[in-house]
Design a protein around this motif. Structure first.
Motif, PDB file in Angstrom:
ATOM      1  N   TYR A   1       0.833  -1.206   0.000  1.00 37.05           N
ATOM      2  CA  TYR A   1       0.000   0.000   0.000  1.00 37.05           C
ATOM      3  C   TYR A   1       0.865   1.252   0.000  1.00 37.05           C
ATOM      4  CZ  TYR A   1      -3.518   3.429   1.467  1.00 37.05           C
ATOM      5  OH  TYR A   1      -4.346   4.532   1.544  1.00 37.05           O
ATOM      6  N   TRP A   2       1.937   1.251   0.782  1.00 33.23           N
ATOM      7  CA  TRP A   2       2.840   2.397   0.836  1.00 33.23           C
ATOM      8  C   TRP A   2       3.500   2.627  -0.522  1.00 33.23           C
ATOM      9  CZ3 TRP A   2       4.211   6.274   4.126  1.00 33.23           C
ATOM     10  CH2 TRP A   2       5.428   6.927   3.898  1.00 33.23           C
TER      11      TRP A   2
ATOM     12  N   GLU B   1       2.500   1.562  -3.543  1.00 36.40           N
ATOM     13  CA  GLU B   1       1.590   1.771  -4.661  1.00 36.40           C
ATOM     14  C   GLU B   1       0.697   3.001  -4.504  1.00 36.40           C
ATOM     15  OE1 GLU B   1      -0.638  -1.795  -5.259  1.00 36.40           O
ATOM     16  OE2 GLU B   1       1.156  -3.074  -5.350  1.00 36.40           O
ATOM     17  N   HIS B   2       0.329   3.333  -3.270  1.00 36.52           N
ATOM     18  CA  HIS B   2      -0.659   4.380  -3.065  1.00 36.52           C
ATOM     19  C   HIS B   2      -0.130   5.630  -2.350  1.00 36.52           C
ATOM     20  CE1 HIS B   2      -4.026   1.831  -4.389  1.00 36.52           C
ATOM     21  NE2 HIS B   2      -3.390   0.848  -3.777  1.00 36.52           N
ATOM     22  N   CYS B   3       0.975   5.490  -1.637  1.00 37.14           N
ATOM     23  CA  CYS B   3       1.485   6.637  -0.877  1.00 37.14           C
ATOM     24  C   CYS B   3       2.625   7.355  -1.576  1.00 37.14           C
ATOM     25  CB  CYS B   3       1.948   6.179   0.516  1.00 37.14           C
ATOM     26  SG  CYS B   3       0.599   5.544   1.540  1.00 37.14           S
TER      27      CYS B   3
ATOM     28  N   LEU C   1       2.455  11.218  -2.928  1.00 37.11           N
ATOM     29  CA  LEU C   1       1.310  11.948  -2.393  1.00 37.11           C
ATOM     30  C   LEU C   1       1.731  13.325  -1.898  1.00 37.11           C
ATOM     31  CD1 LEU C   1      -0.781   9.384  -0.284  1.00 37.11           C
ATOM     32  CD2 LEU C   1      -1.347  10.367  -2.507  1.00 37.11           C
TER      33      LEU C   1
ATOM     34  N   SER D   1      -3.378  15.710  -2.432  1.00 37.25           N
ATOM     35  CA  SER D   1      -3.823  14.397  -2.907  1.00 37.25           C
ATOM     36  C   SER D   1      -3.995  13.392  -1.772  1.00 37.25           C
ATOM     37  CB  SER D   1      -2.815  13.846  -3.936  1.00 37.25           C
ATOM     38  OG  SER D   1      -1.515  13.728  -3.380  1.00 37.25           O
TER      39      SER D   1
ATOM     40  N   ASP E   1      -7.637  12.701  -0.693  1.00 36.81           N
ATOM     41  CA  ASP E   1      -8.413  11.698  -1.422  1.00 36.81           C
ATOM     42  C   ASP E   1      -8.204  10.304  -0.850  1.00 36.81           C
ATOM     43  OD1 ASP E   1      -9.355  13.671  -3.153  1.00 36.81           O
ATOM     44  OD2 ASP E   1      -7.626  13.473  -4.482  1.00 36.81           O
ATOM     45  N   LYS E   2      -6.966  10.001  -0.491  1.00 36.61           N
ATOM     46  CA  LYS E   2      -6.677   8.699   0.115  1.00 36.61           C
ATOM     47  C   LYS E   2      -7.316   8.578   1.497  1.00 36.61           C
ATOM     48  CE  LYS E   2      -4.388   6.735  -3.121  1.00 36.61           C
ATOM     49  NZ  LYS E   2      -4.971   5.530  -3.792  1.00 36.61           N
TER      50      LYS E   2
ATOM     51  N   GLU F   1     -10.851   7.487   1.538  1.00 35.58           N
ATOM     52  CA  GLU F   1     -11.090   6.075   1.241  1.00 35.58           C
ATOM     53  C   GLU F   1     -10.958   5.181   2.475  1.00 35.58           C
ATOM     54  OE1 GLU F   1      -8.286   5.061  -1.770  1.00 35.58           O
ATOM     55  OE2 GLU F   1      -9.126   6.445  -3.272  1.00 35.58           O
TER      56      GLU F   1
ATOM     57  N   HIS G   1      -3.873   0.862   6.770  1.00 37.72           N
ATOM     58  CA  HIS G   1      -3.806   2.017   5.870  1.00 37.72           C
ATOM     59  C   HIS G   1      -3.816   3.305   6.685  1.00 37.72           C
ATOM     60  CE1 HIS G   1      -5.632  -0.471   2.293  1.00 37.72           C
ATOM     61  NE2 HIS G   1      -4.484  -0.944   2.728  1.00 37.72           N
TER      62      HIS G   1
ATOM     63  N   LYS H   1       2.780   9.058   6.279  1.00 35.26           N
ATOM     64  CA  LYS H   1       2.940   9.904   5.094  1.00 35.26           C
ATOM     65  C   LYS H   1       2.767  11.366   5.468  1.00 35.26           C
ATOM     66  CE  LYS H   1       3.849  10.437   0.819  1.00 35.26           C
ATOM     67  NZ  LYS H   1       5.115   9.942   0.237  1.00 35.26           N
TER      68      LYS H   1
END
Length: 233
Positions: free
Chosen positions: A56-57, A59-61, A64, A68, A71-72, A75, A91, A98
């Motif tokens: 997750y870190w 791919e998604h963080c 950022l 932005s 938005d995370k 979720e 998460h 982050k």
């Protein structure tokens, strides 16, 4: 020229030495120390390592920004630290790290806390403030959350879920115990603030000739430790 490039390289090496080795995990170079340390150090080293290696870190963080990241945060559907036999980082705690890495402006953090539409965004902002803010700020900005009785899902260390209300979470955030697997750096209480208010009211109730004597009846209230946010003018 060459001298300029060498200077830039030296600055980059120094930044890595101060804030981390992997550029994806390095603390923003504009970030300031929090409670005398790298902001990311507010999350324990073993947990940081797990987060850095989590999908997750990566791919998604990665990449950022303060904007932005909202938005995370929208979720999110649970709060918590780590769970399961391998203590997988949630998460929620990864987004907390982050925020520590990019250190958003105070106004952005307060907008998180004031957000009434997304309760998990509010919870994330409250936890971040508890880690980085001064005691006076924590009490001031988390006080309104005592009127928020909405339910949150919490991921327990066992991997199971339980329900917790926003006001309960705010109360935990204002204490000094471990929350979401992290220990807040400051353990301020409401007593110094209450004492200050009492002293001001008491002195204003007496004539100026008596105030000198009254001053000796109250202990001097020390200034709260400075956190990431500068004192309001």
């Amino acid at each position: 020229p060459l001298a300029t490039r060498r200077g830039a390289q030296a600055s980059a090496v120094l930044a890595c030495a101060m804030w981390g080795k992997n550029s994806a995990n390095v603390t923003d170079t504009t970030a300031i120390s929090v409670h005398g340390t790298n902001p990311q150090n507010l999350v324990e080293k073993i947990l940081r390592s797990k987060i850095y290696n989590h999908a997750y870190w990566k791919e998604h963080c990665f990449g950022l920004t303060a904007e932005s990241l909202v938005d995370k945060a929208m979720e999110l559907d649970t709060v918590g630290g780590t769970f399961g036999g391998i203590r997988e980082p949630s998460h929620f705690i990864q987004l907390t790290l982050k925020m520590l890495q990019i250190q958003p402006e105070k106004e952005i953090v307060l907008e998180f806390i004031k957000n009434e539409d997304y309760k998990y965004v509010r919870a994330l902002g409250a936890f971040y403030l508890r880690l980085t803010g001064r005691p006076a700020e924590v009490f001031q900005y988390l006080e309104p959350l005592y009127n928020d009785y909405r339910k949150l899902r919490r991921r327990l260390a066992s991997g199971e879920y339980c329900l917790v209300h926003v006001d309960e979470l705010a109360n935990e955030s204002r204490g000094g115990r471990r929350i979401h697997g992290s220990q807040p750096a400051l353990e301020g209480t409401r007593t110094p603030l209450s004492s200050t208010v009492f002293r001001c009211v008491a002195l204003s109730s007496y004539p100026s000739s008596s105030r000198g004597a009254l001053n000796g009846l109250h202990d001097t209230v020390s200034r709260p430790d400075v956190g990431v946010f500068p004192a309001d003018e």
